[in-house]
Design a protein around this motif. Structure first.
Motif, short mmCIF file in Angstrom:
data_model
loop_
_atom_site.label_atom_id
_atom_site.label_comp_id
_atom_site.label_asym_id
_atom_site.label_seq_id
_atom_site.Cartn_x
_atom_site.Cartn_y
_atom_site.Cartn_z
N LEU A 54 -8.76 53.54 63.05
CA LEU A 54 -8.56 54.80 63.75
C LEU A 54 -9.86 55.29 64.39
O LEU A 54 -9.85 55.81 65.51
N GLN A 55 -10.97 55.10 63.69
CA GLN A 55 -12.26 55.49 64.27
C GLN A 55 -12.58 54.63 65.49
O GLN A 55 -13.15 55.12 66.47
N TRP A 56 -12.21 53.34 65.43
CA TRP A 56 -12.42 52.46 66.58
C TRP A 56 -11.66 52.99 67.80
O TRP A 56 -12.16 52.95 68.93
N CYS A 57 -10.45 53.50 67.57
CA CYS A 57 -9.65 54.04 68.66
C CYS A 57 -10.33 55.24 69.30
O CYS A 57 -10.31 55.40 70.53
N ILE A 58 -10.94 56.07 68.47
CA ILE A 58 -11.69 57.21 69.00
C ILE A 58 -12.90 56.74 69.79
O ILE A 58 -13.15 57.18 70.92
N ASP A 59 -13.66 55.83 69.20
CA ASP A 59 -14.91 55.37 69.81
C ASP A 59 -14.70 54.61 71.11
O ASP A 59 -15.60 54.56 71.97
N ASN A 60 -13.51 54.02 71.29
CA ASN A 60 -13.27 53.17 72.45
C ASN A 60 -12.28 53.76 73.45
O ASN A 60 -11.75 53.05 74.31
N GLY A 61 -12.03 55.06 73.34
CA GLY A 61 -11.29 55.76 74.37
C GLY A 61 -9.82 55.42 74.48
O GLY A 61 -9.25 55.46 75.58
N MET A 62 -9.17 55.12 73.36
CA MET A 62 -7.74 54.86 73.40
C MET A 62 -6.99 56.14 73.76
O MET A 62 -7.46 57.25 73.51
N GLN A 63 -5.80 56.00 74.36
CA GLN A 63 -4.98 57.15 74.74
C GLN A 63 -3.75 57.30 73.85
O GLN A 63 -3.27 58.41 73.63
N ALA A 92 -9.23 64.14 69.22
CA ALA A 92 -9.85 63.35 70.28
C ALA A 92 -8.92 63.18 71.48
O ALA A 92 -9.29 62.54 72.48
N GLY A 93 -7.72 63.76 71.40
CA GLY A 93 -6.78 63.71 72.52
C GLY A 93 -5.93 62.46 72.56
O GLY A 93 -5.35 62.14 73.61
N ILE A 94 -5.81 61.78 71.43
CA ILE A 94 -5.05 60.53 71.37
C ILE A 94 -3.67 60.79 70.79
O ILE A 94 -3.54 61.40 69.72
N VAL A 95 -2.63 60.32 71.49
CA VAL A 95 -1.25 60.46 71.01
C VAL A 95 -1.01 59.43 69.92
O VAL A 95 -1.32 58.25 70.08
#
Length: 216
Positions: free
Chosen positions: A55-64, A89-92
């Motif tokens: 989940l932190q990787w998703c934040i760090d790498n700009g996932m949507q 972080a704005g991720i769905v």
């Protein structure tokens, strides 16, 4: 390695985004960029610490958008904190409700920051195996879903793990068409355009996800 030794991830991925090339199946959003964030092992099991790292990787790498076709019966504060951080972080986040065949949705689908998805069959009835409860947001096809398998093959699988990626692909379509939206705005768009199947709210939430209506 991102290589899939189990097969569930490959099956889920193509429900989301298999390319439209006249071979096999077509995904819900066939032109999106897919990132396999591997947090489970070849037995489809994993530690909470691996999920938190993913989940932190998703934040760090700009996932949507994040699809979570996994879950646990229990929760910890660190798990919820991670889900909150992804949401902020704005991720769905779309999550499978579970396959307990009873009330009691699994985590993270049970968290309000996610979009919890139940499974329905081809007759638009709740799948016998699908978990249900007041936290359900949407229903999606999850019985007898044909999709890709490892080693270049195809197979049919069932479960809320197959229902969740239908909503994930639709969320990606919504962002592609409508531009930048918050996770809450995407959830509202999906729920407002869902098709009422006439099922109890605890089984269908707002209803069956409708990609065609969500992108209008």
């Amino acid at each position: 390695s991102a290589e899939d030794y189990n097969g569930t991830g490959t099956h889920v991925d193509s429900i989301i985004g298999a390319v439209n090339n006249a071979i096999g199946v077509v995904g819900t959003c066939p032109q999106l960029n897919l990132y396999p964030v591997k947090v489970l092992d070849r037995k489809n099991q994993g530690a909470l610490s691996d999920i938190l790292d993913g989940l932190q990787w998703c934040i760090d790498n700009g996932m949507q958008v994040v699809n979570m076709s996994f879950g646990a019966l229990g929760t910890t504060q660190s798990f919820h904190d991670a889900i909150i951080a992804v949401h902020n972080a704005g991720i769905v986040q779309i999550a499978a409700a579970g396959n307990e065949g009873s009330s009691g949705i699994i985590y993270p689908a049970r968290y309000p920051e996610t979009i919890a998805v139940s499974s329905v069959d081809s007759a638009d009835q709740l799948a016998a195996s699908s978990s249900w409860g007041t936290e359900i947001d949407l229903a999606a096809p999850g019985v007898g879903i044909y999709s890709t398998a490892i080693d270049g093959l195809y197979t049919t699988m069932s479960g809320t793990s197959m229902a969740s990626p239908h909503v994930t692909g639709t969320a990606a379509l919504v962002l592609a068409v409508h531009g930048t939206l918050t996770p809450n705005e995407v959830k509202t768009k999906l729920k407002n355009t869902a098709e009422d199947l006439g099922l109890p709210l605890v089984e269908q939430g707002a209803g069956l996800v409708r990609a065609d209506l969500a992108i209008q």
